[in-house]
Design an enzyme around this catalytic site. Sequence first.
Site, PDB file in Angstrom:
ATOM      1  N   THR A   1      -6.880  -8.639  -9.477  1.00 23.51           N
ATOM      2  CA  THR A   1      -6.827  -9.258  -8.150  1.00 23.51           C
ATOM      3  C   THR A   1      -7.637  -8.472  -7.126  1.00 23.51           C
ATOM      4  O   THR A   1      -7.361  -7.298  -6.873  1.00 23.51           O
ATOM      5  CB  THR A   1      -5.359  -9.364  -7.680  1.00 23.51           C
ATOM      6  OG1 THR A   1      -4.603  -9.955  -8.733  1.00 23.51           O
ATOM      7  CG2 THR A   1      -5.248 -10.206  -6.428  1.00 23.51           C
TER       8      THR A   1
ATOM      9  N   ASN B   1       5.856  -4.860 -13.599  1.00 20.30           N
ATOM     10  CA  ASN B   1       4.979  -5.962 -13.964  1.00 20.30           C
ATOM     11  C   ASN B   1       4.649  -5.834 -15.455  1.00 20.30           C
ATOM     12  O   ASN B   1       4.098  -4.816 -15.898  1.00 20.30           O
ATOM     13  CB  ASN B   1       3.698  -5.913 -13.111  1.00 20.30           C
ATOM     14  CG  ASN B   1       2.751  -7.056 -13.438  1.00 20.30           C
ATOM     15  OD1 ASN B   1       2.577  -7.420 -14.591  1.00 20.30           O
ATOM     16  ND2 ASN B   1       2.114  -7.605 -12.421  1.00 20.30           N
TER      17      ASN B   1
ATOM     18  N   HIS C   1       2.533 -12.411 -13.624  1.00 13.92           N
ATOM     19  CA  HIS C   1       1.483 -13.167 -12.934  1.00 13.92           C
ATOM     20  C   HIS C   1       0.997 -14.253 -13.891  1.00 13.92           C
ATOM     21  O   HIS C   1       0.354 -13.948 -14.900  1.00 13.92           O
ATOM     22  CB  HIS C   1       0.347 -12.200 -12.564  1.00 13.92           C
ATOM     23  CG  HIS C   1      -0.758 -12.806 -11.776  1.00 13.92           C
ATOM     24  ND1 HIS C   1      -1.772 -12.053 -11.232  1.00 13.92           N
ATOM     25  CD2 HIS C   1      -1.035 -14.090 -11.431  1.00 13.92           C
ATOM     26  CE1 HIS C   1      -2.615 -12.842 -10.588  1.00 13.92           C
ATOM     27  NE2 HIS C   1      -2.195 -14.082 -10.709  1.00 13.92           N
TER      28      HIS C   1
ATOM     29  N   ARG D   1      -4.744 -15.762 -19.119  1.00 10.64           N
ATOM     30  CA  ARG D   1      -5.308 -14.671 -19.929  1.00 10.64           C
ATOM     31  C   ARG D   1      -4.230 -13.741 -20.487  1.00 10.64           C
ATOM     32  O   ARG D   1      -4.463 -13.036 -21.451  1.00 10.64           O
ATOM     33  CB  ARG D   1      -6.338 -13.871 -19.132  1.00 10.64           C
ATOM     34  CG  ARG D   1      -5.746 -13.091 -17.999  1.00 10.64           C
ATOM     35  CD  ARG D   1      -6.769 -12.208 -17.332  1.00 10.64           C
ATOM     36  NE  ARG D   1      -7.746 -12.964 -16.568  1.00 10.64           N
ATOM     37  CZ  ARG D   1      -8.502 -12.432 -15.609  1.00 10.64           C
ATOM     38  NH1 ARG D   1      -8.402 -11.146 -15.339  1.00 10.64           N
ATOM     39  NH2 ARG D   1      -9.355 -13.156 -14.922  1.00 10.64           N
TER      40      ARG D   1
ATOM     41  N   HIS E   1       0.701  -6.900 -18.916  1.00  9.54           N
ATOM     42  CA  HIS E   1      -0.195  -6.335 -19.920  1.00  9.54           C
ATOM     43  C   HIS E   1       0.448  -6.106 -21.281  1.00  9.54           C
ATOM     44  O   HIS E   1      -0.237  -5.775 -22.250  1.00  9.54           O
ATOM     45  CB  HIS E   1      -0.913  -5.109 -19.348  1.00  9.54           C
ATOM     46  CG  HIS E   1      -1.743  -5.533 -18.163  1.00  9.54           C
ATOM     47  ND1 HIS E   1      -2.729  -6.484 -18.273  1.00  9.54           N
ATOM     48  CD2 HIS E   1      -1.664  -5.232 -16.847  1.00  9.54           C
ATOM     49  CE1 HIS E   1      -3.251  -6.710 -17.066  1.00  9.54           C
ATOM     50  NE2 HIS E   1      -2.619  -5.961 -16.192  1.00  9.54           N
TER      51      HIS E   1
ATOM     52  N   HIS F   1      -0.285  -2.616  -6.564  1.00 11.17           N
ATOM     53  CA  HIS F   1      -1.578  -2.816  -7.218  1.00 11.17           C
ATOM     54  C   HIS F   1      -2.273  -1.464  -7.400  1.00 11.17           C
ATOM     55  O   HIS F   1      -2.539  -0.769  -6.423  1.00 11.17           O
ATOM     56  CB  HIS F   1      -2.527  -3.770  -6.484  1.00 11.17           C
ATOM     57  CG  HIS F   1      -3.593  -4.284  -7.416  1.00 11.17           C
ATOM     58  ND1 HIS F   1      -3.440  -5.422  -8.173  1.00 11.17           N
ATOM     59  CD2 HIS F   1      -4.777  -3.747  -7.778  1.00 11.17           C
ATOM     60  CE1 HIS F   1      -4.500  -5.593  -8.931  1.00 11.17           C
ATOM     61  NE2 HIS F   1      -5.324  -4.585  -8.721  1.00 11.17           N
TER      62      HIS F   1
ATOM     63  N   GLU G   1       4.131 -14.162  -9.704  1.00  8.94           N
ATOM     64  CA  GLU G   1       2.886 -14.125  -8.931  1.00  8.94           C
ATOM     65  C   GLU G   1       2.027 -15.306  -9.356  1.00  8.94           C
ATOM     66  O   GLU G   1       1.866 -15.560 -10.560  1.00  8.94           O
ATOM     67  CB  GLU G   1       2.127 -12.829  -9.207  1.00  8.94           C
ATOM     68  CG  GLU G   1       2.878 -11.601  -8.744  1.00  8.94           C
ATOM     69  CD  GLU G   1       2.100 -10.320  -8.966  1.00  8.94           C
ATOM     70  OE1 GLU G   1       2.281  -9.390  -8.185  1.00  8.94           O
ATOM     71  OE2 GLU G   1       1.309 -10.268  -9.934  1.00  8.94           O
TER      72      GLU G   1
ATOM     73  N   GLU H   1       3.676  -8.511   0.328  1.00 12.19           N
ATOM     74  CA  GLU H   1       3.389  -7.374  -0.549  1.00 12.19           C
ATOM     75  C   GLU H   1       2.022  -6.852  -0.124  1.00 12.19           C
ATOM     76  O   GLU H   1       1.030  -7.593  -0.149  1.00 12.19           O
ATOM     77  CB  GLU H   1       3.388  -7.796  -2.024  1.00 12.19           C
ATOM     78  CG  GLU H   1       3.056  -6.613  -2.937  1.00 12.19           C
ATOM     79  CD  GLU H   1       3.281  -6.900  -4.409  1.00 12.19           C
ATOM     80  OE1 GLU H   1       4.225  -7.636  -4.746  1.00 12.19           O
ATOM     81  OE2 GLU H   1       2.488  -6.371  -5.222  1.00 12.19           O
TER      82      GLU H   1
ATOM     83  N   ARG I   1      -1.555 -16.457 -14.500  1.00 16.46           N
ATOM     84  CA  ARG I   1      -2.915 -16.764 -14.033  1.00 16.46           C
ATOM     85  C   ARG I   1      -3.327 -18.163 -14.469  1.00 16.46           C
ATOM     86  O   ARG I   1      -2.931 -18.645 -15.529  1.00 16.46           O
ATOM     87  CB  ARG I   1      -3.906 -15.738 -14.596  1.00 16.46           C
ATOM     88  CG  ARG I   1      -3.912 -14.432 -13.815  1.00 16.46           C
ATOM     89  CD  ARG I   1      -5.007 -13.504 -14.346  1.00 16.46           C
ATOM     90  NE  ARG I   1      -5.151 -12.340 -13.492  1.00 16.46           N
ATOM     91  CZ  ARG I   1      -5.973 -12.290 -12.435  1.00 16.46           C
ATOM     92  NH1 ARG I   1      -6.748 -13.309 -12.132  1.00 16.46           N
ATOM     93  NH2 ARG I   1      -6.041 -11.199 -11.707  1.00 16.46           N
TER      94      ARG I   1
HETATM   95  C1  LIG Z   1      -1.378  -9.646  -7.949  1.00 17.77           C
HETATM   96  C2  LIG Z   1      -1.450  -8.320  -8.565  1.00 17.77           C
HETATM   97  O1  LIG Z   1      -1.803  -7.378  -7.947  1.00 17.77           O
HETATM   98  C3  LIG Z   1      -1.107  -8.061  -9.973  1.00 17.77           C
HETATM   99  O2  LIG Z   1      -0.126  -8.857 -10.484  1.00 17.77           O
HETATM  100  C4  LIG Z   1      -2.228  -8.186 -10.843  1.00 17.77           C
HETATM  101  O3  LIG Z   1      -2.816  -9.427 -10.592  1.00 17.77           O
HETATM  102  C5  LIG Z   1      -1.816  -8.043 -12.294  1.00 17.77           C
HETATM  103  O4  LIG Z   1      -2.500  -8.904 -13.099  1.00 17.77           O
HETATM  104  P1  LIG Z   1      -4.045  -8.678 -13.473  1.00 17.77           P
HETATM  105  O5  LIG Z   1      -4.135  -7.323 -14.103  1.00 17.77           O
HETATM  106  O6  LIG Z   1      -4.349  -9.821 -14.357  1.00 17.77           O
HETATM  107  O7  LIG Z   1      -4.813  -8.747 -12.199  1.00 17.77           O
HETATM  108  N1  LIG Z   2       1.408  -6.971  -7.418  1.00 16.08           N
HETATM  109  C1  LIG Z   2       1.023  -5.784  -8.078  1.00 16.08           C
HETATM  110  C2  LIG Z   2       1.568  -5.758  -9.445  1.00 16.08           C
HETATM  111  O1  LIG Z   2       2.396  -6.559  -9.806  1.00 16.08           O
HETATM  112  C3  LIG Z   2       1.143  -4.719 -10.395  1.00 16.08           C
HETATM  113  O2  LIG Z   2      -0.207  -4.400 -10.303  1.00 16.08           O
HETATM  114  P1  LIG Z   2      -0.773  -3.261 -11.309  1.00 16.08           P
HETATM  115  O3  LIG Z   2       0.169  -2.082 -11.258  1.00 16.08           O
HETATM  116  O4  LIG Z   2      -0.796  -3.860 -12.689  1.00 16.08           O
HETATM  117  O5  LIG Z   2      -2.128  -2.936 -10.747  1.00 16.08           O
END
Ligand SMILES: CC(=O)[C@@H](O)[C@H](O)COP(=O)(O)O
Ligand SMILES: NCC(=O)COP(=O)(O)O
Length: 245
Positions: free
Chosen positions: A103, A9, A45, A51, A12, A193, A72, A153, A47
């Site tokens: 989330t 993911n 994701h 953000r 960030h 997560h 997402e 998931e 949003r």
């Molecule tokens: C759905 C999820 O668990 C993650 O993608 C998380 O939402 C990452 O993005 P945030 O850090 O903005 O919540």
């Molecule tokens: N769905 C979870 C994800 O994509 C990553 O979550 P995180 O490792 O950033 O908490």
Amino acid sequence: MNKIFLGVNIDHIATLRQARGTTYPDPVHAAAVAELNGADGITVHLREDRRHIQDRDVRVLKETIQTRMNLEMAVTAEMLDIACEIKPEFVCLVPEKREELTTEGGLDVLGQQDKITQAVKRLSEAGILVSLFIDADKEQIDAAVASGAPYIEVHTGAYADAESEGEQQAELKKIAAGVSYAHNAGLKVNAGHGLHYHNVQPIAAIPEIYELNIGHAIIARAAFDGLGKAVKDMQVIMQEARNNS
Ligand SMILES: CC(=O)[C@@H](O)[C@H](O)COP(=O)(O)O
Ligand SMILES: NCC(=O)COP(=O)(O)O
């Protein structure tokens, strides 16, 4: 060997860019580096408040990702239109609140069965594989099966946030039972997560889990070690845990 896949993911990377309103660091570059270092998929994701990930990122990433894109998103008309236009390989439907830091909790599929079932139908008809981001709860898993989504998931946030060993073990037990129940019900099961280099092992060891989506910890580690090494190290830790299970 029972391989466990890693979806990286990259939200960030975009958080850092948005902090200064610059054009760097670019999530498009991050996806390429992650893939070149073995990521099995890329998760973003989008949003509602934009953000971190922006619409432009999703569009460009769809053209440049070489593995598969997992988008997402909240279950809103706007997001469904975007997904059906861009057509990522996967969409993961997640709950979303404007004021949340990240989330909180899984999607309430049971409480919105018709809405979710319709969203799954529309996305599936657009050729997208749908996953539902839910807690490891039997009623929610049954509702996910009823929605027609092929994937779930499992939200590992409560496990990651547990404040004692006992609480963490209890959350792990819930997750393992939920994963097994969902797998036996015919779902493909991912999880994610809050997973990081020190808590991922017991989750990766659950044999029915297909893929872990991990973001925050990998991007944080990348600040010290570089993104390529951060991805590779996570994959090694996950696969070792799976092999030893
Ligand atoms: C759905 C999820 O668990 C993650 O993608 C998380 O939402 C990452 O993005 P945030 O850090 O903005 O919540
Ligand atoms: N769905 C979870 C994800 O994509 C990553 O979550 P995180 O490792 O950033 O908490």
